[in-house]
Design a protein around this motif. Structure first.
Motif, mmCIF file in Angstrom:
data_model
loop_
_atom_site.group_PDB
_atom_site.id
_atom_site.type_symbol
_atom_site.label_atom_id
_atom_site.label_comp_id
_atom_site.label_asym_id
_atom_site.label_seq_id
_atom_site.Cartn_x
_atom_site.Cartn_y
_atom_site.Cartn_z
ATOM 1 N N ASN A 1 0.790 -1.331 -0.331
ATOM 2 C CA ASN A 1 -0.313 0.245 -0.301
ATOM 3 C C ASN A 1 0.722 0.874 -0.127
ATOM 4 O OD1 ASN A 1 -2.107 -1.039 -0.328
ATOM 5 N ND2 ASN A 1 -2.579 -0.124 2.286
ATOM 6 N N ASN A 2 1.560 1.433 0.888
ATOM 7 C CA ASN A 2 2.936 2.279 0.675
ATOM 8 C C ASN A 2 3.566 2.698 -0.721
ATOM 9 O OD1 ASN A 2 2.341 2.713 3.343
ATOM 10 N ND2 ASN A 2 4.227 1.802 4.772
ATOM 11 N N ASN B 1 0.938 4.643 -2.440
ATOM 12 C CA ASN B 1 0.622 6.138 -2.070
ATOM 13 C C ASN B 1 1.721 6.892 -2.438
ATOM 14 O OD1 ASN B 1 -2.193 5.430 -0.936
ATOM 15 N ND2 ASN B 1 -1.382 4.730 0.883
ATOM 16 N N ASP C 1 -3.805 11.409 -6.132
ATOM 17 C CA ASP C 1 -4.129 11.288 -4.722
ATOM 18 C C ASP C 1 -5.821 9.975 -3.648
ATOM 19 O OD1 ASP C 1 -1.586 10.747 -2.956
ATOM 20 O OD2 ASP C 1 -1.273 12.806 -3.088
#
Lengths: 463, 204
Positions: B118-119, B122, B185
């Motif tokens: 996930n990081n 992102n 985002d």
């Protein structure tokens, strides 16, 4: 078909399921610590959006706080957290204040983490709070900013796994040993993609502190969340805590919480079972938490492994300065560490004290005893454990994450061997070059007084 | 940081460490930063594997060996072919900042830890989960010929090994794909959602 506990809580928090995308999940609690949040506050400032529900956010410094006066890590980070919380109206328990401690110890202790909640924090050990019957997950800093801004995160729903541990644990075997045993069986990535529910007689018989230890270590097999259904033990632990509901509200909440469990016909994506009788005191020999053995066992040899597995084993043993087939009992240790969000609770200090009472710290050992919160430290003093420990040559320090990840001054020197109650034995985790073995508070206490790795069952008080 | 991605075609850096945790990707002492400077985090990428305690490069480590030592630029060293269970352990997004700051645009493995994955998303680094056989073949190809180009087509969700002409599709949800392709985002999406969706109240 019935639902799992995880499904029930998840479904109750869905804001929307995005077509061919993640779920927008509502978050009840956001915990903030100083390391993974400054950039998140910068993001919401840049977006100009503010904090949507500051009363659902709670903040405290823990990674950099000193365990002795003057031993702090980044003061700048702790100050940034204080300023950010002040600016956005978020409750902040500053270093040294009566409410401060490791966020994963303080949350349950203050009744901030409650059954049925969704809880997130920019820290992988947020899984700890799942022990009260909540969905609790570690997130990244971008996601911290998202929750500050919208009280939601975007997450694909994980698959569900139930790990059932039936039977009973023998004397000297703790929740930490259960977790280390599970990790060794599941491997360090074996639960990636899953949310785990812990069930079975062994879990039902565990104290709340033990359950928090078990859920805490879920991430060490790759699972972001480790949940345990609320029961009488959960209610007895939470009742009367500062942020738990009171009076008639408590009665209503308690009745609702006891309904929070997986239905009998719920289907899990994966089911795994273990027996409590098969689990003894554990110790790790390698550089991931799954690399562990029974304390009276021997380190594996590459025989029968694939070439790649054998190479991985030998690389770990080279760093640890151990050999295949070696026994760890009798091995001299340089440092012991009692503490961290894994084992920094009152029960852990009671366990440690039960072994060292009437004995004395071995001269070759440097011991760091670091409570998980100021409340734990006050309880240690109230029970007189500090005197028992002092008589045995041990000092109780100030609450901090401390030597778990060496962001404050508590770093294990390069090459030194530390037996630790923390959660990670990674290369350099406790300081560059430091060698870490993980074990329970009882096993760490046994080494603290003998100076060598010792089966704690040989030192248990007679009952 | 918010770059739009459609295809990435580049040589690869093989980092064959299984269970490579985020402590190895960025050691804790770099977590004291309060800003998000890509240069700072790029320098911290795999710091203790790249340099010894005296700050001298470790010559055996892949990031110090030509041609993998060359800093990523268009078509060169922009893809990591990683060990299994890449990014396990700590949730520190700093690990993804270090990867992005170093210049990496995609991480390929047969398994990547959930939080780190996930990081990466992102941070607009594409996590590409392939079969273990495809990963092994990639490593073999790169070892034999480091100049091998690998192409990742986000729209088609395919990854191709030009050395063997083998190709695999990879999973990514449509929402995240759209975000990566358009540099959007999650926070913008969530702020928008508040205008159309009512949030529950936390009762307690």
């Amino acid at each position: 078909m019935g639902k799992t506990l995880f499904d029930k809580i998840w479904d109750a928090h869905v804001v929307q399921d995005i077509a061919d995308g993640p779920t927008q999940l509502y978050i009840d609690r956001l915990y903030l610590h100083e390391v993974t949040t400054p950039q998140a506050f910068d993001t919401i400032r840049a977006k100009g959006c503010g904090v949507l529900r500051p009363r659902q956010c709670f903040a405290m410094s823990d990674h950099n706080t000193p365990s002795r006066p003057g031993g702090e890590g980044s003061v700048e980070q702790m100050e940034a957290l204080r300023r950010n919380c002040e600016a956005f109206g978020i409750s902040h328990y500053g270093a040294g204040s009566a409410d401060n401690g490791i966020i994963h110890v303080v949350g349950p202790e203050k009744g901030l983490s409650l059954p049925g909640m969704t809880i997130v924090c920019g820290d992988s050990h947020t899984s700890t709070h799942g022990a009260v019957g909540a969905i609790a997950m570690g997130i990244g800093t971008s996601e911290v900013a998202q929750v500050l801004a919208s009280q939601c995160i975007l997450q694909p729903k994980p698959r569900t796994m139930r790990i059932t541990i039936d039977g009973h644990l023998g004397p000297g075997v703790t929740a930490k040993d259960v977790a280390l045993y599970i990790m060794a069986r599941m491997t360090t990535g074996g639960a990636t993609g899953y949310a785990v529910e812990y069930a079975g007689e062994v879990v039902r018989s565990m104290s709340m502190e033990g359950r928090l230890t078990l859920s805490n270590l879920s991430i060490e097999m790759g699972s972001r969340a480790g949940i345990i259904a609320p029961d009488a033990t959960t209610l007895a632990y939470l009742r009367g805590r500062e942020h738990a509901p009171q009076g008639a509200d408590w009665e209503r909440a308690a009745a609702r919480w006891l309904e929070l469990r997986s239905d009998d016909d719920a289907m899990f994506d994966k089911e795994v079972s273990f027996r409590g009788e098969d689990i003894g005191p554990r110790i790790t020999y390698g550089t991931n938490p799954g690399a562990g053995i029974a304390i009276d066992g021997t380190i594996p040899t590459p025989d029968g492994m694939t070439a790649a597995e054998g190479q991985q084993l030998m690389a770990q043993l080279k760093y640890m300065q151990f050999s295949p087939g070696q026994r760890l009992t009798g091995m001299p240790v340089d440092y012991v560490f009692l503490g961290a969000c894994t084992n920094g609770r009152i029960e852990d200090f009671r366990a440690f004290a039960s072994i060292v009472a009437g004995r004395h710290k071995a001269p070759n050992v440097t011991a760091w005893l670091v409570p998980g919160s100021w409340a734990v430290r006050r309880q240690i003093e109230a029970e007189g454990l500090d005197k028992v420990l002092a008589a045995a040559g041990f000092e109780v320090r100030m609450p901090s994450c401390s030597a778990c990840l060496a962001m404050n001054a508590d770093k294990v020197p390069s090459g030194k061997l530390c037996l630790s109650t923390s959660n990670r034995n990674f290369v350099g985790r406790q300081g560059p070059g430091a060698r870490t073995m993980l074990a329970s508070p009882l096993t760490v206490a046994a080494a603290a007084v003998t100076g060598v790795v010792t089966d704690p069952r040989t030192l248990l008080p007679h009952t | 940081m918010q770059q739009e991605t459609t295809t990435i075609t580049s040589t690869c850096i093989p980092i064959c460490i299984d269970n490579c945790n985020t402590d190895l990707i960025i050691p804790a002492r770099y977590l004291a930063a309060t800003t998000r400077d890509p240069l700072f985090f790029g320098e911290a990428f795999m710091r203790d594997l790249r340099y010894d305690a005296d700050g001298q490069p470790r010559p055996d480590f892949v990031l110090n060996r030509p041609p993998f030592a060359e800093r990523p630029r268009d078509g060169v060293n922009q893809i990591i072919v990683a060990g299994r269970n890449w990014g396990s352990g700590s949730s520190r997004e700093h690990a993804a900042w270090a990867i992005a700051g170093y210049g990496i645009r995609a991480v390929v493995s047969s398994s990547i830890a959930d939080i780190h994955r996930n990081n990466l998303l992102n941070c607009f680094v594409v996590p590409v989960i392939v079969s273990e056989a495809f990963r092994q073949e990639l490593l073999t190809t790169i070892e034999a010929r480091p100049a091998t180009l690998v192409s990742i087509d986000l729209e088609a969700q395919t990854i191709a090994n030009s050395g063997t002409n083998s190709r695999e599709t990879f999973a990514i949800n449509g929402y995240k794909k759209y975000c990566l392709m358009h540099g959007i985002d999650d926070i913008d999406f969530l702020l928008q959602s508040l205008k159309t969706h009512q949030l529950p109240q936390t009762e307690l």
